[in-house]
Design an enzyme around this catalytic site. Sequence first.
Site, PDB file in Angstrom:
ATOM      1  N   TYR A 134       0.970  -1.155  -0.019  1.00  0.00           N
ATOM      2  CA  TYR A 134       0.027  -0.184   0.087  1.00  0.00           C
ATOM      3  C   TYR A 134       0.981   1.445   0.028  1.00  0.00           C
ATOM      4  CZ  TYR A 134      -3.219   3.414   1.296  1.00  0.00           C
ATOM      5  OH  TYR A 134      -3.890   4.980   1.246  1.00  0.00           O
ATOM      6  N   GLU A 178      -3.351   7.726  -4.232  1.00  0.00           N
ATOM      7  CA  GLU A 178      -3.121   6.288  -3.525  1.00  0.00           C
ATOM      8  C   GLU A 178      -2.904   5.378  -4.542  1.00  0.00           C
ATOM      9  OE1 GLU A 178      -7.040   4.406  -2.136  1.00  0.00           O
ATOM     10  OE2 GLU A 178      -6.005   4.394  -0.080  1.00  0.00           O
TER      11      GLU A 178
END
Length: 402
Positions: A109, A197
């Site tokens: 992530y 993101e």
Amino acid sequence: MDVHEYQAKELLASFGVAIPRGGVVYTPDQAVYRAGEIGGDRWVVKAQIHSGARGKAGGVKLCTSEHEVRAAAAAMLGQRLVTTQTGPQGKLVQRLYVEAGVRIQRELYLGLVLDRRWERICVVAAPEGGVEIEDIARERPASILREVVEPAVGMQAFQARELAFGLKLGPSQIAPFVRAVLGAYRAFRDLDATMVEINPLVVTQDGQVLALDAKMSFDDNALFRRPTVRELRDYAEEDPREAEAAKHGLNYIALDGDIGCIVNGAGLAMATMDMIKHAGGEPANFLDIGGGATPERVAAAFRLVLSDAQVRAILVNIFAGINRCDWVAQGIVQAAREVGVSVPVVARLAGTNVAEGRRILRESGLRIITADGLADAAHAAVEALSRSQRSAEPARAYEAAR
Ligand code: GDP
Ligand code: MN
């Protein structure tokens, strides 16, 4: 402003972030053609809507033949995809992204946000990709790594390396990881983003570090100086009323109540909503028509408010400094003639050219309730609403009895 995955990937790639080969398509035929162009023996067909969590909702399909690519594209296009982020009505899939399928070794992530507490860009990484960061934060908060960027010098390579070490990346993966992080940081900074993101950022079986998914949001107030970002806006993804409002330079936010508000100035709009509540009513929207509103803009505001089927009364509250009451009054009259205002309208005008404004309303022949103060206006709107509901009741009872 949000953009689609494929747009975010193109932007990130232009800052050096590695992405799989891919292209946007609008039909199953194009999807097959694009897969052929990409080559290889596996592809991913991905629904392009402004939402994450598409994978679990059937919006991301791994395909290993031309036939599967066509079937996946045909199944997604034109359908509404309901994810945990779209609400029950879902979002209409009008574009797809076809991409080379990659063999994943590890999913990570990576996220960049503007941290309000630090007043800095904060880079967040976690060893578990493909999972929502909120879930990681709840279940394994200690696994989340953070680097705060000093704005005077920008993100430094050593900070990206710290993240790489924290994620326990192998020696050969560190350089491509650092390139991805620094690229994402520069894209964030140079394009006035508010969020980047990459979830997941993957390490492939052949050692590449690729952005497999990408999400970017941008600061609306900076779009004027970012034409390349501004042109990526997809109005189909936005609340149609809010998009229509933006076209006319109106600031509109839909709410749940039944009293439509047309006000100039954000502060006055908030005060008006408070007064409606205080008088026992519920505002249907926040609407700031801005300064110097022309009759056309006021008419557009009326059309917008009336397009909400919940609206049972309208309260116009104008304190004209830069605005002119006569223009606002002309706008009300124009709108009433064009769209036929079928609900009671309460107007409170004050300030520049107020006498002329009142005269225009009086002589228009329209049944407009005028009020002097804000409190009077709010009470008048709530009363007009309950009167119109009472008079509608016998008709409704009749309808129900039929
Ligand atoms: P999201 O569900 O909207 O966040 O969409 P993503 O683009 O993140 O895709 C969801 C998941 O699909 C990813 O976390 C991956 O596990 C998987 N996925 C996406 N692309 C590929 C690919 O090229 N190869 C493989 N093996 N899995 C993929
Ligand atoms: Mn994702």
